[in-house]
Design a protein around this motif. Structure first.
Motif, PDB file in Angstrom:
ATOM      1  N   ASP A   1     -13.404   4.966  11.487  1.00 31.86           N
ATOM      2  CA  ASP A   1     -13.899   3.811  12.355  1.00 31.86           C
ATOM      3  C   ASP A   1     -15.274   4.128  12.847  1.00 31.86           C
ATOM      4  O   ASP A   1     -15.991   5.111  12.431  1.00 31.86           O
ATOM      5  N   GLY A   2     -15.802   3.250  13.696  1.00 30.60           N
ATOM      6  CA  GLY A   2     -17.347   3.487  14.045  1.00 30.60           C
ATOM      7  C   GLY A   2     -17.537   4.967  14.890  1.00 30.60           C
ATOM      8  O   GLY A   2     -18.763   5.272  15.101  1.00 30.60           O
ATOM      9  N   LEU A   3     -16.621   5.507  15.357  1.00 33.18           N
ATOM     10  CA  LEU A   3     -16.667   6.901  15.975  1.00 33.18           C
ATOM     11  C   LEU A   3     -16.435   7.831  15.078  1.00 33.18           C
ATOM     12  O   LEU A   3     -16.230   9.206  15.567  1.00 33.18           O
ATOM     13  N   ALA A   4     -16.455   7.634  13.905  1.00 37.18           N
ATOM     14  CA  ALA A   4     -16.171   8.554  12.682  1.00 37.18           C
ATOM     15  C   ALA A   4     -14.742   9.246  12.928  1.00 37.18           C
ATOM     16  O   ALA A   4     -14.609  10.383  12.666  1.00 37.18           O
ATOM     17  N   ARG A   5     -13.804   8.387  13.213  1.00 37.70           N
ATOM     18  CA  ARG A   5     -12.488   9.370  13.151  1.00 37.70           C
ATOM     19  C   ARG A   5     -11.496   8.363  11.825  1.00 37.70           C
ATOM     20  O   ARG A   5     -11.830   7.302  11.713  1.00 37.70           O
ATOM     21  N   ALA A   6     -10.923   9.310  11.485  1.00 36.00           N
ATOM     22  CA  ALA A   6      -9.861   8.759  10.523  1.00 36.00           C
ATOM     23  C   ALA A   6      -8.922   7.866  10.982  1.00 36.00           C
ATOM     24  O   ALA A   6      -8.238   7.926  11.834  1.00 36.00           O
ATOM     25  N   THR A   7      -8.879   6.654  10.222  1.00 35.80           N
ATOM     26  CA  THR A   7      -8.100   5.439  10.670  1.00 35.80           C
ATOM     27  C   THR A   7      -7.269   5.044   9.443  1.00 35.80           C
ATOM     28  O   THR A   7      -6.227   4.481   9.538  1.00 35.80           O
ATOM     29  N   ARG A   8      -7.599   5.830   8.093  1.00 36.22           N
ATOM     30  CA  ARG A   8      -6.603   5.276   6.969  1.00 36.22           C
ATOM     31  C   ARG A   8      -6.700   6.406   6.048  1.00 36.22           C
ATOM     32  O   ARG A   8      -7.830   7.032   5.834  1.00 36.22           O
ATOM     33  N   VAL A   9      -5.553   6.773   5.680  1.00 35.24           N
ATOM     34  CA  VAL A   9      -5.521   7.846   4.532  1.00 35.24           C
ATOM     35  C   VAL A   9      -4.722   7.115   3.408  1.00 35.24           C
ATOM     36  O   VAL A   9      -3.605   6.839   3.505  1.00 35.24           O
TER      37      VAL A   9
ATOM     38  N   THR B   1       4.594   0.443  10.736  1.00 36.39           N
ATOM     39  CA  THR B   1       4.612   1.841  10.713  1.00 36.39           C
ATOM     40  C   THR B   1       3.074   2.102  10.102  1.00 36.39           C
ATOM     41  O   THR B   1       2.764   3.396  10.055  1.00 36.39           O
ATOM     42  N   GLY B   2       2.502   1.062   9.691  1.00 37.48           N
ATOM     43  CA  GLY B   2       0.997   1.557   9.200  1.00 37.48           C
ATOM     44  C   GLY B   2       0.964   1.748   7.602  1.00 37.48           C
ATOM     45  O   GLY B   2       0.099   2.292   7.076  1.00 37.48           O
ATOM     46  N   ILE B   3       2.311   2.040   7.054  1.00 41.93           N
ATOM     47  CA  ILE B   3       2.421   2.303   5.772  1.00 41.93           C
ATOM     48  C   ILE B   3       2.430   1.135   4.818  1.00 41.93           C
ATOM     49  O   ILE B   3       3.198   0.312   5.065  1.00 41.93           O
ATOM     50  N   SER B   4       1.723   1.337   3.644  1.00 41.91           N
ATOM     51  CA  SER B   4       1.693   0.149   2.629  1.00 41.91           C
ATOM     52  C   SER B   4       1.513   0.879   1.364  1.00 41.91           C
ATOM     53  O   SER B   4       1.100   2.233   1.079  1.00 41.91           O
TER      54      SER B   4
ATOM     55  N   SER C   1      -0.729   4.102   1.371  1.00 36.69           N
ATOM     56  CA  SER C   1      -1.875   4.421   2.457  1.00 36.69           C
ATOM     57  C   SER C   1      -1.083   4.325   3.735  1.00 36.69           C
ATOM     58  O   SER C   1      -0.149   3.691   3.898  1.00 36.69           O
ATOM     59  N   VAL C   2      -1.581   5.329   4.533  1.00 39.89           N
ATOM     60  CA  VAL C   2      -1.045   5.174   6.060  1.00 39.89           C
ATOM     61  C   VAL C   2      -2.417   4.787   6.918  1.00 39.89           C
ATOM     62  O   VAL C   2      -3.349   5.586   6.800  1.00 39.89           O
ATOM     63  N   ALA C   3      -2.092   3.975   7.880  1.00 38.56           N
ATOM     64  CA  ALA C   3      -2.907   3.497   8.578  1.00 38.56           C
ATOM     65  C   ALA C   3      -2.670   3.463  10.285  1.00 38.56           C
ATOM     66  O   ALA C   3      -1.701   3.478  10.397  1.00 38.56           O
ATOM     67  N   VAL C   4      -3.682   3.598  11.008  1.00 41.53           N
ATOM     68  CA  VAL C   4      -3.500   3.466  12.448  1.00 41.53           C
ATOM     69  C   VAL C   4      -2.861   2.072  12.523  1.00 41.53           C
ATOM     70  O   VAL C   4      -3.318   1.128  12.169  1.00 41.53           O
TER      71      VAL C   4
END
Length: 282
Positions: free
Chosen positions: A202-210, A259-262, A278-281
């Motif tokens: 995201d804009g704060l350089a934090r992981a939002t999707r793996v 769940t954020g899982i796709s 994919s796992v997302a926030v």
């Protein structure tokens, strides 16, 4: 194609295609298009449309990438963008247009368009929406705490994967990984090819999707979400349903609501193999 007369409109689009146009509106105008993922870890689908046109849209963003293959009839400031690459580049420069070479191809007018050419001819003309046009690619080395790549992962719904938690700062992610390629700008993303991982920030350089594109297994409650051929997304859906999970089907994806899982396929269709998990926030 011979009758096409499309102009590059810097920051706006090419010909009749305008950045920000919703995908549904484009499809209604163009008719039959075949969606596909440009890479296993690509979040957004690209529509392969008639006349050599490929359009990529994002949710809430609309059209952000236009590609014209075999670009006969595409111009910039009166200069045809088809034919021998050296002639096109020379004609653009003669018209006072800045053209520079980089790893992506020939960049026209600071990013109004990019000319791709693997032979002597211009094969593709591409334009990106302004917020994406400034994206750059940079390689980075393995981190100081890097360990051998994992071959198996466990999904932690809403939290990420084993060894890679959502919300982790970009510097911390890189410290434990084995080097890769960064997409700088919008969207911010790191691709760890040796590990089959893509991490979005995201804009704060934090992981939002793996996203996992290659692994021996990606497990959730005893179900491998990334099975090898000949198992398909339909097999994964059946196994998840049997394990008590709610599964919804979207275009080229299975989704576990809330769940954020796709679970992605390269093209739409339940009988296709899984290409990424994919796992997302949430």
């Amino acid at each position: 194609m011979d009758e096409r007369n499309w102009w590059v409109a810097p920051g706006r689009g090419i010909g009749p295609f305008r950045f920000g146009t919703p995908r549904g509106e484009l499809r209604a105008a163009l008719g039959t298009c075949r969606p596909f993922r440009r890479g296993a870890g690509a979040v957004d689908l690209t529509d392969d449309c008639p006349d050599g046109v490929q359009l990529t849209c994002g949710p809430g963003e609309g059209l952000y990438c236009i590609e014209i293959h075999q670009p006969v009839g595409v111009h910039h400031l009166g200069v045809p963008l088809h034919g021998k690459t050296r002639d096109v580049v020379a004609a653009l420069r003669a018209a006072g247009v800045a053209v520079t070479r980089d790893d992506a191809g020939w960049v026209v007018a600071g990013g109004a368009a990019v000319l791709f050419s693997e032979s002597r001819e211009v094969e593709v003309v591409t334009a990106y929406a302004p917020r994406r046009a400034g994206a750059r690619v940079a390689e980075f080395e393995a981190g100081t705490e890097a360990v051998a790549p994992l071959t198996s992962y466990t999904v932690l719904p809403g939290a990420g994967l084993t060894a890679l938690a959502l919300g982790t700062a970009r510097d911390e992610v890189r410290a434990t990984r084995n080097g890769g390629v960064a997409i700088l700008g919008y969207p911010a993303e790191d691709q760890f090819f040796d590990e089959g991982l893509t991490v979005g920030y995201d804009g704060l350089a934090r992981a939002t999707r793996v996203t996992v594109t290659r692994a021996g297994s990606v497990m959730l409650d005893g179900v491998n979400l990334l099975p090898s051929r000949p198992r398909t997304a339909a097999d994964v859906r059946a196994a998840l349903t049997a394990a008590g999970h709610e599964v919804a089907e979207e275009e080229a994806a299975l989704v576990l609501p809330g769940t954020g899982i796709s679970i992605w396929t390269a093209r739409p269709g339940p009988a296709r193999p899984v290409c990424a998990v994919s796992v997302a926030v949430v």
